[in-house]
Design an enzyme around this catalytic site. Structure first.
Site, PDB file in Angstrom:
ATOM      1  N   HIS A  91       0.808  -1.247   0.000  1.00  0.00           N
ATOM      2  CA  HIS A  91      -0.118   0.014  -0.077  1.00  0.00           C
ATOM      3  C   HIS A  91       0.906   1.141  -0.010  1.00  0.00           C
ATOM      4  CE1 HIS A  91      -4.252   0.824  -0.078  1.00  0.00           C
ATOM      5  NE2 HIS A  91      -4.540   1.143   1.053  1.00  0.00           N
ATOM      6  N   ASN A 112      -6.967   5.978   4.289  1.00  0.00           N
ATOM      7  CA  ASN A 112      -8.307   6.424   4.041  1.00  0.00           C
ATOM      8  C   ASN A 112      -8.374   7.952   4.414  1.00  0.00           C
ATOM      9  OD1 ASN A 112      -8.113   5.982   6.689  1.00  0.00           O
ATOM     10  ND2 ASN A 112      -9.653   4.834   6.918  1.00  0.00           N
ATOM     11  N   ASP A 167      -0.428   2.644  -5.465  1.00  0.00           N
ATOM     12  CA  ASP A 167      -0.681   1.260  -5.535  1.00  0.00           C
ATOM     13  C   ASP A 167      -1.831   0.878  -6.219  1.00  0.00           C
ATOM     14  OD1 ASP A 167      -1.900   1.872  -2.867  1.00  0.00           O
ATOM     15  OD2 ASP A 167      -2.562  -0.265  -3.013  1.00  0.00           O
ATOM     16  N   ASN A 193      -9.247   3.714  -1.544  1.00  0.00           N
ATOM     17  CA  ASN A 193      -9.648   4.705  -0.584  1.00  0.00           C
ATOM     18  C   ASN A 193      -8.718   6.039  -0.148  1.00  0.00           C
ATOM     19  OD1 ASN A 193     -11.850   2.929   0.325  1.00  0.00           O
ATOM     20  ND2 ASN A 193     -10.656   1.887   1.529  1.00  0.00           N
TER      21      ASN A 193
END
Length: 177
Positions: A17, A65, A90, A111
């Protein structure tokens, strides 16, 4: 402005991520830029001068997020609109080693991108550099997959794609100007 999406804390640094932050660290190293913590932007910032273009760098140091808080804060401070920002992130839909530039509106389920769009509260196209991380076989494992460390082969492919993307930045700068 170039932003590498990420999660904070050392335990997430090497996870899939965080490939956006890997890109920024590599870019800064390549152009001898120093990244420093900027609490007012909730992240680490730096600057580059490429072909007489002054470019700000940002790695948010808050959770993925809510990365939009960091991006919007810095962009607002420097009067940079969303369509002048390259977001590096990513991408589950691309295999490790594959990168794609995209100029469009939307988050494709990511997100971090979703929160950036929410914070800017505008429907404009923006630049994205999608760095492939692959996808787990079981869709119920996506969260644990993106928060895990790639194996040696995947890591090598991802780092190679990041190096290639940095070399191609000159082409991208022509598009942004």
């Amino acid at each position: 402005m170039i932003v590498g999406l990420s999660n904070p804390k050392k335990k997430y640094h090497k996870t899939r991520h965080n490939v956006g932050s890997w890109y920024i660290y590599s870019l800064a190293k390549n152009y001898l830029s120093i990244l420093k913590e900027e609490k007012k932007f909730f992240g680490f910032t730096g600057c580059l001068n490429i072909k007489s273009n002054f470019i700000r760098l940002l790695i948010p140091d808050i959770f993925m997020n809510i990365n939009g808080f960091s991006v919007h804060r810095m962009a607002s401070f420097y009067n940079i609109s969303l369509n002048q920002i390259l977001i590096v992130h990513d991408d589950l839909d691309l295999a490790p080693g594959i990168i794609k530039y995209k100029y469009s509106y939307g988050h494709s389920g990511h997100n971090g991108l979703r929160h950036i769009i929410k914070e800017f509260n505008t429907k404009v196209n923006f630049y994205r550099l999608r760095i492939g991380i692959g996808r787990p076989k079981n869709k119920n494992e996506i969260s644990s997959f993106v928060l895990s460390i790639p194996d040696f082969k995947e890591m090598k492919l991802i780092k190679k794609s990041i190096s290639y993307a940095i070399k191609e930045n000159f082409t991208l700068l022509n598009l942004i100007q």
